[in-house]
Each structure stands twice: as structure tokens, then as C-alpha cells.
Design a protein around this motif. Structure first.
Motif, PDB file in Angstrom:
ATOM      1  N   MET A  32       0.826  -1.207   0.000  1.00  0.00           N
ATOM      2  CA  MET A  32       0.000   0.000   0.000  1.00  0.00           C
ATOM      3  C   MET A  32       0.860   1.258   0.000  1.00  0.00           C
ATOM      4  SD  MET A  32      -2.647   1.386   2.886  1.00  0.00           S
ATOM      5  CE  MET A  32      -3.477  -0.168   3.057  1.00  0.00           C
ATOM      6  N   LYS A  33       1.995   1.198   0.726  1.00  0.00           N
ATOM      7  CA  LYS A  33       2.857   2.366   0.863  1.00  0.00           C
ATOM      8  C   LYS A  33       3.327   2.869  -0.486  1.00  0.00           C
ATOM      9  CE  LYS A  33       7.045   3.960   3.173  1.00  0.00           C
ATOM     10  NZ  LYS A  33       8.157   3.586   4.069  1.00  0.00           N
ATOM     11  N   ASN A  34       3.679   1.923  -1.381  1.00  0.00           N
ATOM     12  CA  ASN A  34       4.171   2.320  -2.697  1.00  0.00           C
ATOM     13  C   ASN A  34       3.070   2.918  -3.562  1.00  0.00           C
ATOM     14  OD1 ASN A  34       6.731   1.397  -2.041  1.00  0.00           O
ATOM     15  ND2 ASN A  34       6.325  -0.682  -2.804  1.00  0.00           N
ATOM     16  N   ALA A  35       1.811   2.591  -3.240  1.00  0.00           N
ATOM     17  CA  ALA A  35       0.697   3.106  -4.038  1.00  0.00           C
ATOM     18  C   ALA A  35       0.383   4.556  -3.704  1.00  0.00           C
ATOM     19  CB  ALA A  35      -0.531   2.237  -3.821  1.00  0.00           C
ATOM     20  N   ILE A  36       0.859   5.033  -2.549  1.00  0.00           N
ATOM     21  CA  ILE A  36       0.597   6.405  -2.122  1.00  0.00           C
ATOM     22  C   ILE A  36       1.752   7.304  -2.549  1.00  0.00           C
ATOM     23  CG2 ILE A  36       0.177   7.921  -0.163  1.00  0.00           C
ATOM     24  CD1 ILE A  36      -2.069   5.959  -0.625  1.00  0.00           C
ATOM     25  N   ASN A  37       1.440   8.344  -3.296  1.00  0.00           N
ATOM     26  CA  ASN A  37       2.467   9.313  -3.701  1.00  0.00           C
ATOM     27  C   ASN A  37       1.869  10.719  -3.645  1.00  0.00           C
ATOM     28  OD1 ASN A  37       0.991   9.713  -6.175  1.00  0.00           O
ATOM     29  ND2 ASN A  37       1.948   7.838  -6.953  1.00  0.00           N
ATOM     30  N   LEU A  66      -1.102  11.541  -6.008  1.00  0.00           N
ATOM     31  CA  LEU A  66      -2.384  10.996  -5.556  1.00  0.00           C
ATOM     32  C   LEU A  66      -2.955  11.835  -4.409  1.00  0.00           C
ATOM     33  CD1 LEU A  66      -4.587   8.811  -5.457  1.00  0.00           C
ATOM     34  CD2 LEU A  66      -3.084   7.501  -3.944  1.00  0.00           C
ATOM     35  N   TYR A  97      -6.328  14.118  -4.131  1.00  0.00           N
ATOM     36  CA  TYR A  97      -7.270  13.928  -3.028  1.00  0.00           C
ATOM     37  C   TYR A  97      -7.631  15.268  -2.387  1.00  0.00           C
ATOM     38  CZ  TYR A  97      -8.654  12.691   1.775  1.00  0.00           C
ATOM     39  OH  TYR A  97      -9.284  12.596   2.983  1.00  0.00           O
ATOM     40  N   GLU A 112      -9.619   5.317  -4.007  1.00  0.00           N
ATOM     41  CA  GLU A 112      -8.418   6.051  -3.603  1.00  0.00           C
ATOM     42  C   GLU A 112      -8.581   6.654  -2.213  1.00  0.00           C
ATOM     43  OE1 GLU A 112      -6.729   7.483  -7.993  1.00  0.00           O
ATOM     44  OE2 GLU A 112      -8.216   8.690  -6.918  1.00  0.00           O
ATOM     45  N   LEU A 143      -8.062   3.975   0.297  1.00  0.00           N
ATOM     46  CA  LEU A 143      -6.645   3.639   0.337  1.00  0.00           C
ATOM     47  C   LEU A 143      -5.871   4.654   1.185  1.00  0.00           C
ATOM     48  CD1 LEU A 143      -4.687   1.540  -0.933  1.00  0.00           C
ATOM     49  CD2 LEU A 143      -4.214   3.225  -2.715  1.00  0.00           C
ATOM     50  N   TRP A 185      -3.881   4.203   4.814  1.00  0.00           N
ATOM     51  CA  TRP A 185      -2.464   4.589   4.877  1.00  0.00           C
ATOM     52  C   TRP A 185      -2.219   5.631   5.962  1.00  0.00           C
ATOM     53  CZ3 TRP A 185      -0.679   9.589   3.346  1.00  0.00           C
ATOM     54  CH2 TRP A 185       0.714   9.734   3.343  1.00  0.00           C
TER      55      TRP A 185
END
Length: 332
Positions: free
Chosen positions: A1-6, A9, A13, A22, A25, A29
Motif C-alpha cells: 500500500m505504501k508504494n501506491a501512495i504518492n 495521488l 485527493y 483512492e 486507500l 495509509w
């Protein structure tokens, strides 16, 4: 999950464009303490990149009349020709007529909106502004700032505020003064500096971060003044008496800009007043001993509910809510 958050994104949001998936997610996180710290860093960066600029009305009016001057006579319709001719020959009369019409149709409210660009924040909202002269203002929750539409930065640099705001004033080549007027019987006069003005119903204060400012305030029936130096904190009591002291961390009084709340031996009663002023929440403390209990520390929170839960947990307090959820009562 950590890699999916940047950052991309998260910025999406904050802009309100994230999908439901999203959002879920990001919620999962941000439950982690280390992730929340990164979230606030990105939030501050996003807010600084999305500053609201005030319109240059003077320039817009000038540009409008320039276009009228350039219109060829043969392209004007029969019905529009007299009005355009009147506008070209007597521009000031056209503006006066338009303003008069607005005043007659809207009364005093319309008059205020004609004379001033008015910025107002609701409970829990923070607004960042850049004024026409380049000065920056961060308006705290439940606050109002009025900026003259005409001549600001040229003939005047005077604004009117209620609530709380943090100012970073641009120094002009002509050394033009910048004046903040409040409804609490004091004004702040500066050339170029950084300071925080707090003018709420229950108390008022001015904190100077950089530069030098001059406070003009009503002392009885006469006007007095105080020249402030960096680190000075001037507070006004209910009758309007001023007191000056040095604070080691003047920036703490502006920490709310980054959704951080710093308390230095603040009583629960004073903190409850903050909730009412900034968030519109009513918190009652029936016990006077509990109300006098003090809290110190730095707390980061996105909203009132989150800040309240952190403070209650940190202080070991219990509480109950009214049936409609609008009133919170604190207890041991």
C-alpha cells in the motif's frame, strides 16, 4: 500500500478529485503515525501552491474602457450607439451610474462589496491570499478580511479584519505603510514584516515575528501607541488595556497555518474558547477546577473532532454529548 501512495495521488485527493477507492486507500495509509506526518507535509505544500489571488479591479475597468475606445463606429448597433458614445465621452459617469444602481438595489451590503473585496472563512476553514501589492495573508477560521477594490497599493494599503490572520507584508519602494484595522479598538501599522493579529470577542493580541510594527490603540478616551520588536506579544484585556511581554517562540502563534496547535500552559477554558471561535463547537466544563487545568504541547489535527479526541485522550478526560450532538460536556 505504501508504494501506491504518492504526492500526485494526495494532491488529487486534496483537490477533491480522488475516487472512492483512492479515498479508502488514503484513509488506511494515514492511520499510521509516520504516514500522517507525511500527509501534513504534503497538505502544507498543496495549500501553498493553491493560494487565492484577489482580482485587480482597477486594471479590469481600465482594460474595459480601452476596448470601448477601440470599437469602430460602424460596428455599433443603433440601440448600443448612444450608450457606447456616452461611455466613451463620460466614463466616470458610467461607472458612477453602475455603482449607484448596485447601491440602490442592494443597499449597504452592495455598497460594501463595491468598495471592498471581502474574504470570509467558515468554521474550520483556512484561506491563503496574495494581495495586489504582493503581501501574503493567511486567514484563520471564522474570520473576515476586507481589502479596498480601488486604489489598493497605490493610494492606500489599509485592510479591515475580524477574527485572526497571519500577515507577511511586502515592503514597497515608496515605503508605503500597511495598516490593519480591527474592531477591537486597535490598529497595526507596518512597512514590511511578519506578524499575527488575533481579534476575537473574548481577547485580542498581536505577535511580531519579524521586522517592526506600531500599534495604535484606544487607552481610555485617548489614543496611545506601542512600537513592537520581534518576539513581542501584546495582549489586550476586556477593557482594552495593553500589556507587552517577550515570547521565545512567536512562530507558535501562527502554527495553525500548518494545522498545528501549540499550547503553553493554556487552561481548558481557554482551549474550549478556541474550539468555539475556530470550529463553532460548544464545550462546557461545569467544574471550575477542571476548567482551570492547563495543557501544554504541540498537536497536529485536520479538524475539530480530531483535535478534540487527541486532547481528551492526552489529558485523560471523559466527556458526553447532547442528544443533538452540538454540545460536549467535559468531566474527569
Amino acid at each position: 500500500m505504501k508504494n501506491a501512495i504518492n504526492k500526485e495521488l494526495i494532491f488529487n485527493y486534496f483537490s477533491g478529485n480522488a475516487t472512492a477507492l483512492e479515498k479508502d486507500l488514503i484513509e488506511q495509509w494515514s492511520a499510521d503515525a509516520s504516514a500522517r506526518e507525511q500527509l501534513f507535509i504534503w497538505l502544507l505544500e498543496w495549500e501553498n501552491q493553491n493560494i487565492q489571488y484577489s482580482a485587480d479591479v482597477d486594471r479590469a475597468i481600465t482594460r474595459h474602457f480601452s476596448r470601448l475606445d477601440e470599437l469602430p463606429a460602424e460596428t455599433e448597433s443603433t440601440t448600443m450607439r448612444p450608450m457606447l458614445a456616452f461611455a466613451v465621452k463620460g466614463k466616470s459617469w458610467l461607472v458612477a451610474a453602475a455603482v449607484t444602481l448596485m447601491l440602490l438595489s442592494g443597499g449597504w451590503l452592495a455598497r460594501e462589496h463595491v468598495r471592498y473585496e471581502i474574504y470570509t472563512t467558515s468554521f474550520g476553514q483556512i484561506q491563503r491570499l496574495v494581495l495586489p501589492d504582493g503581501s501574503k495573508v493567511v486567514l484563520n477560521a471564522n474570520s473576515t478580511l476586507r481589502v479596498p477594490r480601488f486604489g489598493f497599493g497605490k493610494t492606500t494599503r489599509e485592510v479591515y479584519m475580524t477574527g485572526e490572520a497571519d500577515f507577511s507584508i511586502t515592503h514597497t519602494t515608496t515605503h508605503q505603510k500597511f495598516i490593519v484595522h480591527t474592531e477591537k479598538n486597535f490598529d497595526v501599522e507596518v512597512l514590511g514584516t511578519e506578524f499575527n493579529v488575533y481579534a476575537r470577542p473574548r481577547r485580542s493580541r498581536v505577535v511580531l515575528n519579524k521586522g517592526k510594527v506600531k500599534l495604535h490603540y484606544l487607552k481610555g478616551s485617548e489614543t496611545d501607541q506601542i512600537v513592537m520588536r520581534p518576539g513581542d506579544l501584546v495582549t489586550f484585556d476586556a477593557p482594552g488595556h495593553a500589556s507587552v511581554k517577550q515570547t521565545a517562540n512567536p512562530a507558535n502563534y501562527s502554527a495553525w497555518k500548518a494545522h498545528r496547535f501549540v499550547f503553553e500552559n493554556e487552561s481548558l477554558r481557554e482551549i474550549c474558547n478556541l474550539f468555539e471561535d475556530n470550529f463553532g463547537m460548544e464545550i462546557r466544563i461545569p467544574d471550575s477546577t477542571l476548567a482551570a487545568q492547563t495543557i501544554s504541547g504541540s498537536f497536529t489535527a485536520l479538524n475539530a473532532e480530531e483535535l478534540f479526541e487527541i486532547l481528551a485522550d492526552d489529558s485523560g478526560l471523559s466527556y458526553s454529548r447532547s442528544e443533538d450532538g452540538k454540545v460536549i460536556t467535559l468531566d474527569y
